[in-house]
Design an enzyme around this catalytic site. Structure first.
Site, short mmCIF file in Angstrom:
data_model
loop_
_atom_site.label_atom_id
_atom_site.label_comp_id
_atom_site.label_asym_id
_atom_site.label_seq_id
_atom_site.Cartn_x
_atom_site.Cartn_y
_atom_site.Cartn_z
N LEU A 34 -4.98 -8.74 -30.09
CA LEU A 34 -6.15 -9.49 -29.66
C LEU A 34 -6.76 -10.27 -30.81
O LEU A 34 -7.92 -10.09 -31.18
CB LEU A 34 -7.16 -8.56 -29.00
CG LEU A 34 -6.90 -8.39 -27.50
CD1 LEU A 34 -7.65 -7.21 -26.92
CD2 LEU A 34 -7.27 -9.67 -26.77
N HIS A 147 -9.65 -11.28 -35.65
CA HIS A 147 -9.68 -10.41 -34.48
C HIS A 147 -10.84 -10.76 -33.58
O HIS A 147 -11.93 -11.10 -34.03
CB HIS A 147 -9.78 -8.94 -34.92
CG HIS A 147 -9.33 -7.99 -33.85
ND1 HIS A 147 -10.13 -7.64 -32.78
CD2 HIS A 147 -8.14 -7.33 -33.68
CE1 HIS A 147 -9.46 -6.81 -31.99
NE2 HIS A 147 -8.26 -6.59 -32.53
N HIS A 148 -10.59 -10.64 -32.26
CA HIS A 148 -11.61 -11.00 -31.28
C HIS A 148 -12.85 -10.11 -31.38
O HIS A 148 -13.94 -10.51 -30.94
CB HIS A 148 -11.02 -10.90 -29.87
CG HIS A 148 -11.57 -11.90 -28.91
ND1 HIS A 148 -12.88 -12.35 -28.99
CD2 HIS A 148 -11.01 -12.54 -27.84
CE1 HIS A 148 -13.09 -13.23 -28.00
NE2 HIS A 148 -11.99 -13.35 -27.30
N CYS A 149 -12.72 -8.90 -31.94
CA CYS A 149 -13.91 -8.05 -32.08
C CYS A 149 -14.89 -8.64 -33.08
O CYS A 149 -16.07 -8.28 -33.08
CB CYS A 149 -13.51 -6.63 -32.49
SG CYS A 149 -12.96 -6.46 -34.21
N ASN A 315 -19.54 -11.37 -30.35
CA ASN A 315 -19.24 -12.01 -29.07
C ASN A 315 -20.51 -12.15 -28.23
O ASN A 315 -21.21 -11.16 -27.97
CB ASN A 315 -18.21 -11.19 -28.31
CG ASN A 315 -16.83 -11.28 -28.93
OD1 ASN A 315 -16.04 -12.14 -28.58
ND2 ASN A 315 -16.54 -10.37 -29.86
#
Length: 475
Positions: A34, A147-149, A315
């Site tokens: 991800l 990373h998407h986090c 996010n």
């Protein structure tokens, strides 16, 4: 081990449940990574390695997330934390690669697929900068992968823009809905704390806001859940994913997109999704499959990032679910239906309900929310077929170490049994579509990209015929 590394404790910042959910989704499937990112293709010549390393150190490392690593707790007793990596070594993050001859887009895209399928190392700050040489016409590229986090698409684009000489300049992000409208559905729920008086006070102040929106949000959320459990029509787009990835990209003129917008009184998102719908329809027919009304349902992430939250790295997104009208043969009618369905989804409260659910999850003990997310991530799903996300980019061309950035191509991840993801990004006078696909599912990924370009061409040709007509409603 992360817990054994020497870290410098300062002001502790925990991951939200939404941020941590990208870690949980990755952990639930060994075949997915991800990471999100973008490729910036630049004119030559390639700077020397010392100059690149110096620019990376001065620009990227000014961003706190690029200096921070994850600290996790056993048994999820607390949410993961961002902590400074006192042993930060730029060599872990700066990578070099060369494309195979002849250095064309096909060679570049093969390398991108290989780079993005690898997981990021959680024992270090979770990002990489790849310098790619060997491109034709004396060009080179930088691929930023994170990373998407760490960030959503808009925050990630701001991180990527930090490499430019002017910090990225003005972007299209100020035009998104959340940037210009107050999000009345967002509620400041009290976070879990060991101070019972502080918790009770926070809960009391939040209760009135919850009461005002919760009934409608729950109704909408129930409808969304019912939709999610309803499977899409069987097709080759549905199924598990493997480890390998393919990547391709399409690029169209923003002027052409704007012309279609003016001709039919629609938005850029409407036109982009209509062109994507054209490509999916062509792909189904090419594969010998019948396009049906419920063949392709896409998850559309929606930013809830206000202009006041520009500097926040985590996010800030909600989501909508929309069926793409691949069963409709006429390009203009497809655009009409896309416009109507997006308008209905925006007005239905899906975005607010999803945002409320995400906010409410932060109110729960992390051990509970983590287990729920982990369980959901492992469930089979056959409803969401694809993801389509729009990431605004720079309005004007930018430079890196004096070299002009010729184009910027976004990269989306795939996970949770979604085999194809498309990221859309504006840059200067272009609108680019980056397609990430499961290797075995989409050997025709280049044709998917070509289908988007031809889909827009169909709309441009149609827009030149009538002087002006408004898009109607779906019948």
């Amino acid at each position: 081990m992360v817990g054994l590394r020497r870290v410098r404790r300062s002001l502790v910042e925990h991951l939200t449940v939404l941020d941590a959910s990208f870690l949980e989704a990755e952990d639930s499937d060994p075949h997915v990574s991800l990471a999100i990112g973008a490729i910036s293709v630049m004119e030559g010549p390639l700077p020397d390695e010392d100059a690149l390393a110096s620019a990376l150190r001065k620009r990227m490392l000014t961003i706190p997330r690029c200096r921070q690593m994850l600290r996790t707790y056993p048994f999820d007793v607390g949410a993961p934390e961002w902590v400074e990596d006192a042993n930060l070594d730029l060599a872990h993050h700066l990578r070099r690669a060369a494309v195979a001859e002849p250095g064309d887009d096909h060679a570049l895209f093969r390398l991108v697929g290989y780079i993005m399928e690898r997981r990021l190392d959680r024992d270090h700050p979770m990002w990489e900068c790849w310098v790619i040489e060997g491109l034709a016409d004396n060009q080179w590229a930088i691929l930023i992968k994170l990373h998407h986090c760490m960030a959503d698409g808009i925050a990630a684009m701001q991180v990527i823009s930090a490499m430019s000489d002017d910090g990225g300049g003005d972007t299209f992000a100020s035009q998104i809905r959340a940037a210009t409208e107050p999000d009345r559905a967002r509620i400041a729920l009290p976070r879990l704390t060991l101070d019972p008086l502080a918790w009770i006070q926070g809960a009391w102040h939040a209760s009135n806001a919850v009461a005002n929106v919760s009934a409608r949000a729950i109704d909408v959320a129930v409808g969304v859940v019912r939709g999610v459990v309803r499977p899409a029509a069987a097709s080759s787009f549905i199924g598990s994913v493997n480890t390998m990835r393919r990547y391709s990209a399409a690029r169209v003129s923003l002027d052409d997109v704007t012309q279609v917008c003016h001709a039919y009184d629609v938005t850029i998102n409407d036109v982009a999704l209509a062109a994507i719908t054209d490509s999916y329809r062509a792909a189904l027919i090419r594969r010998g499959e019948q396009p049906k009304p419920n063949s392709v349902r896409t998850l559309v992430p929606v930013s809830v990032r206000s202009n006041d939250a520009v500097g926040q790295a985590h996010n800030l997104v909600s989501a909508m679910l929309v069926y793409l009208p691949v069963d409709e043969a006429d390009p203009v009618k497809r655009l009409t239906i896309v416009h109507t369905r997006l308008s209905k989804a925006k007005g239905s409260g899906q975005r607010q309900a999803a945002s409320l659910i995400a906010t409410g999850a932060d109110y729960l003990p992390f051990a509970v929310s983590a287990r729920v997310v982990r369980a959901l991530a492992r469930l089979p799903q056959r409803s969401v077929v694809t993801v389509t996300t729009n990431v605004p980019g720079a309005r004007q061309p930018v430079r890196v170490l004096g070299r002009k950035v010729l184009r910027v191509l976004p990269i989306a991840p795939i996970a949770l049994q979604v085999r194809i993801g498309i990221a859309i990004s504006s840059y200067a006078s272009d609108l680019s579509f980056g397609i990430t696909a499961d290797y075995d599912t989409a050997p025709d990924v280049d044709q998917l990209a070509e289908g988007i370009e031809s889909g827009l061409a169909h709309l441009v040709a149609s827009s030149k015929r009538p002087p002006r007509s408004s898009v109607g409603t779906e019948g």
